[in-house]
Design a protein around this motif. Structure first.
Motif, PDB file in Angstrom:
ATOM      1  N   ALA A  37       0.733  -1.179  -0.009  1.00  0.00           N
ATOM      2  CA  ALA A  37       0.006   0.143  -0.140  1.00  0.00           C
ATOM      3  C   ALA A  37       0.796   1.078   0.000  1.00  0.00           C
ATOM      4  CB  ALA A  37      -0.909   0.003   0.989  1.00  0.00           C
ATOM      5  N   GLY A  38       1.898   1.198   0.699  1.00  0.00           N
ATOM      6  CA  GLY A  38       2.952   2.281   0.782  1.00  0.00           C
ATOM      7  C   GLY A  38       3.429   2.596  -0.701  1.00  0.00           C
ATOM      8  N   LEU A  39       3.807   1.623  -1.344  1.00  0.00           N
ATOM      9  CA  LEU A  39       4.334   1.683  -2.825  1.00  0.00           C
ATOM     10  C   LEU A  39       3.201   2.326  -3.569  1.00  0.00           C
ATOM     11  CD1 LEU A  39       6.102  -1.727  -3.252  1.00  0.00           C
ATOM     12  CD2 LEU A  39       7.210   0.588  -3.492  1.00  0.00           C
ATOM     13  N   VAL A  40       2.017   1.705  -3.388  1.00  0.00           N
ATOM     14  CA  VAL A  40       0.969   2.222  -4.219  1.00  0.00           C
ATOM     15  C   VAL A  40       0.581   3.792  -4.089  1.00  0.00           C
ATOM     16  CG1 VAL A  40      -1.375   2.124  -5.069  1.00  0.00           C
ATOM     17  CG2 VAL A  40       0.074  -0.054  -4.593  1.00  0.00           C
ATOM     18  N   ALA A  41       0.908   4.118  -2.887  1.00  0.00           N
ATOM     19  CA  ALA A  41       0.525   5.725  -2.429  1.00  0.00           C
ATOM     20  C   ALA A  41       1.881   6.286  -2.997  1.00  0.00           C
ATOM     21  CB  ALA A  41       0.665   5.643  -0.768  1.00  0.00           C
ATOM     22  N   ALA A  42       2.871   5.690  -3.069  1.00  0.00           N
ATOM     23  CA  ALA A  42       4.186   6.455  -3.628  1.00  0.00           C
ATOM     24  C   ALA A  42       3.910   6.863  -5.206  1.00  0.00           C
ATOM     25  CB  ALA A  42       5.169   5.908  -3.202  1.00  0.00           C
ATOM     26  N   LEU A  43       3.337   5.893  -5.751  1.00  0.00           N
ATOM     27  CA  LEU A  43       2.852   6.132  -7.225  1.00  0.00           C
ATOM     28  C   LEU A  43       1.952   7.093  -7.259  1.00  0.00           C
ATOM     29  CD1 LEU A  43       2.864   2.315  -8.320  1.00  0.00           C
ATOM     30  CD2 LEU A  43       4.595   4.102  -8.920  1.00  0.00           C
ATOM     31  N   GLY A  44       0.841   7.309  -6.493  1.00  0.00           N
ATOM     32  CA  GLY A  44      -0.220   8.436  -6.569  1.00  0.00           C
ATOM     33  C   GLY A  44       0.501   9.762  -5.990  1.00  0.00           C
ATOM     34  N   THR A  45       1.326   9.695  -5.487  1.00  0.00           N
ATOM     35  CA  THR A  45       2.096  10.827  -4.867  1.00  0.00           C
ATOM     36  C   THR A  45       2.879  11.530  -6.228  1.00  0.00           C
ATOM     37  OG1 THR A  45       2.287  10.476  -2.551  1.00  0.00           O
ATOM     38  CG2 THR A  45       3.754  12.046  -3.215  1.00  0.00           C
ATOM     39  N   ARG A  46       3.688  10.512  -6.616  1.00  0.00           N
ATOM     40  CA  ARG A  46       4.550  10.871  -7.612  1.00  0.00           C
ATOM     41  C   ARG A  46       3.589  11.537  -8.858  1.00  0.00           C
ATOM     42  NH1 ARG A  46       8.793   6.947 -10.664  1.00  0.00           N
ATOM     43  NH2 ARG A  46      10.048   7.850  -9.042  1.00  0.00           N
ATOM     44  N   MET A  47       2.344  10.969  -9.212  1.00  0.00           N
ATOM     45  CA  MET A  47       1.609  11.399 -10.272  1.00  0.00           C
ATOM     46  C   MET A  47       1.165  12.883  -9.977  1.00  0.00           C
ATOM     47  SD  MET A  47      -0.224  11.437 -12.956  1.00  0.00           S
ATOM     48  CE  MET A  47      -1.651  12.372 -13.805  1.00  0.00           C
ATOM     49  N   PHE A  48       0.835  13.247  -8.754  1.00  0.00           N
ATOM     50  CA  PHE A  48       0.476  14.836  -8.498  1.00  0.00           C
ATOM     51  C   PHE A  48       1.705  15.408  -8.352  1.00  0.00           C
ATOM     52  CE2 PHE A  48      -3.216  12.584  -7.236  1.00  0.00           C
ATOM     53  CZ  PHE A  48      -4.198  13.099  -7.946  1.00  0.00           C
ATOM     54  N   LEU A  70       0.570   5.951 -13.398  1.00  0.00           N
ATOM     55  CA  LEU A  70       0.449   6.993 -12.658  1.00  0.00           C
ATOM     56  C   LEU A  70      -0.897   7.405 -12.568  1.00  0.00           C
ATOM     57  CD1 LEU A  70       4.074   8.608 -12.494  1.00  0.00           C
ATOM     58  CD2 LEU A  70       3.182   6.829 -10.831  1.00  0.00           C
ATOM     59  N   PHE A  71      -1.283   7.790 -13.770  1.00  0.00           N
ATOM     60  CA  PHE A  71      -2.635   8.371 -14.125  1.00  0.00           C
ATOM     61  C   PHE A  71      -3.768   7.547 -13.514  1.00  0.00           C
ATOM     62  CE2 PHE A  71      -6.547   9.214 -16.600  1.00  0.00           C
ATOM     63  CZ  PHE A  71      -6.397  10.466 -16.559  1.00  0.00           C
ATOM     64  N   ASP A  72      -3.678   6.236 -13.742  1.00  0.00           N
ATOM     65  CA  ASP A  72      -4.639   5.302 -13.138  1.00  0.00           C
ATOM     66  C   ASP A  72      -4.926   5.242 -11.814  1.00  0.00           C
ATOM     67  OD1 ASP A  72      -5.824   4.877 -15.766  1.00  0.00           O
ATOM     68  OD2 ASP A  72      -4.392   2.635 -16.038  1.00  0.00           O
ATOM     69  N   ILE A  73      -3.664   5.238 -10.979  1.00  0.00           N
ATOM     70  CA  ILE A  73      -3.667   5.299  -9.605  1.00  0.00           C
ATOM     71  C   ILE A  73      -4.012   6.370  -9.034  1.00  0.00           C
ATOM     72  CG2 ILE A  73      -1.959   4.948  -7.658  1.00  0.00           C
ATOM     73  CD1 ILE A  73      -0.613   2.892  -9.412  1.00  0.00           C
ATOM     74  N   GLY A  74      -3.345   7.686  -9.494  1.00  0.00           N
ATOM     75  CA  GLY A  74      -3.590   8.941  -8.887  1.00  0.00           C
ATOM     76  C   GLY A  74      -4.793   9.585  -9.293  1.00  0.00           C
ATOM     77  N   VAL A  75      -5.280   9.622 -10.561  1.00  0.00           N
ATOM     78  CA  VAL A  75      -6.378  10.279 -10.950  1.00  0.00           C
ATOM     79  C   VAL A  75      -7.551   9.507 -10.779  1.00  0.00           C
ATOM     80  CG1 VAL A  75      -7.436  11.770 -12.857  1.00  0.00           C
ATOM     81  CG2 VAL A  75      -4.982  11.999 -12.314  1.00  0.00           C
ATOM     82  N   ARG A  76      -7.548   8.182 -11.456  1.00  0.00           N
ATOM     83  CA  ARG A  76      -8.658   7.402 -11.413  1.00  0.00           C
ATOM     84  C   ARG A  76      -8.931   6.529 -10.408  1.00  0.00           C
ATOM     85  NH1 ARG A  76      -8.650   4.248 -16.772  1.00  0.00           N
ATOM     86  NH2 ARG A  76     -10.639   3.868 -16.172  1.00  0.00           N
TER      87      ARG A  76
END
Length: 199
Positions: free
Chosen positions: A55-66, A104-110
Motif C-alpha cells: 500500500a505504501g508503494l502504491v501511495a508513492a505512485l499516486g504521490t508521484r503523479m500529483f 500513475l494516471f490510473d492510480i493517482g487520478v482514476r
C-alpha cells in the motif's frame, strides 16, 4: 506510508521507478514488495523499511503523479495570455502525463484498484497540485476574466474536462493523430465560455 523513512531518496526513487514499471505492464496487481525488490536488486526488507507495505508503494505512485502534475503546471511559463496558458497546462501537462505515465494516471487520478485508505496517503500531494492549477485560474479572476465563477469552481470544471478527454483518448475514442487538436479545441471552447462577460 507513501513517504520514505530510513533509506535515502535515490533508493526510494529507484523503488518507485520499479513499482511504476510493474504497474505499467500489469496494473496495480502486479506491484508487490517482492517484485519491486527483485527488479531493483534489493531485499524485501529494504522495501518495507522505506514504504512499509505494498500500500505504501502504491501511495508513492499516486504521490508521484500529483508531484509531476503540480510541478508541471507550476513550471509552465506565464505569458500575457492566461487563457492560452491554461490550455497549455491541460494539453502539455495533464494530457502528456495521461498518455506517457498511464499507471500513475490510473492510480493517482482514476484510483483504479486503489484502496480508499491508500488514496488518503497521496491527498496532500493532490492538494499541492490543485493549488498550482488554482493559481492559474486566479490570474483569470484577477484580470476580471472569470465572471460568475469562483476560482475553485472554474478549476474543477477544467479538471473535469481534462479527465473526460483523457478517458476518451485512453479508450481509443479519438484518432491518435488528432487527439492533441481535440484537446486544444475543447479546452479553448470551455475557457472561452468561462471568460465571456454576461449581460
Amino acid at each position: 506510508m507513501g513517504r520514505p523513512r530510513t533509506h535515502d531518496r535515490q533508493v526510494a526513487d529507484a523503488l518507485v521507478d520499479a513499482a511504476e514499471q510493474l504497474a505499467d505492464s500489469g496494473g496495480v496487481g502486479a506491484v508487490s514488495v517482492r517484485a519491486v525488490a527483485e527488479r531493483t536488486g534489493t531485499t524485501t526488507r529494504a522495501v518495507y523499511s522505506v514504504f512499509g507495505s505494498k500500500a505504501g508503494l502504491v501511495a508513492a505512485l499516486g504521490t508521484r503523479m500529483f508531484e509531476l502534475l503540480g510541478d508541471g503546471v507550476a513550471e509552465l511559463p506565464e505569458t500575457d495570455d492566461p487563457v492560452a496558458d491554461l490550455v497549455e497546462a491541460g494539453v502539455g501537462v495533464f494530457r502528456r502525463l495521461s498518455v506517457t505515465r498511464p499507471a500513475l494516471f490510473d492510480i493517482g487520478v482514476r484510483h483504479t484498484a486503489v484502496d480508499p485508505d491508500t488514496v488518503g496517503e497521496f491527498v496532500p500531494a493532490a492538494r499541492d497540485a490543485w493549488g498550482s492549477l488554482e493559481a492559474r485560474f486566479q490570474r483569470l479572476q484577477d484580470a476580471g476574466l472569470l465572471p460568475g465563477r469562483t476560482v475553485t469552481v472554474a478549476s474543477r470544471q477544467f479538471d473535469a474536462m481534462c479527465e473526460g478527454l483523457a478517458a476518451m483518448e485512453r479508450r481509443g475514442s479519438m484518432e491518435t493523430s488528432g487527439a492533441e487538436d481535440v484537446w486544444r479545441d475543447a479546452l479553448q471552447t470551455l475557457l472561452d465560455g468561462m471568460t465571456r462577460h454576461r449581460d
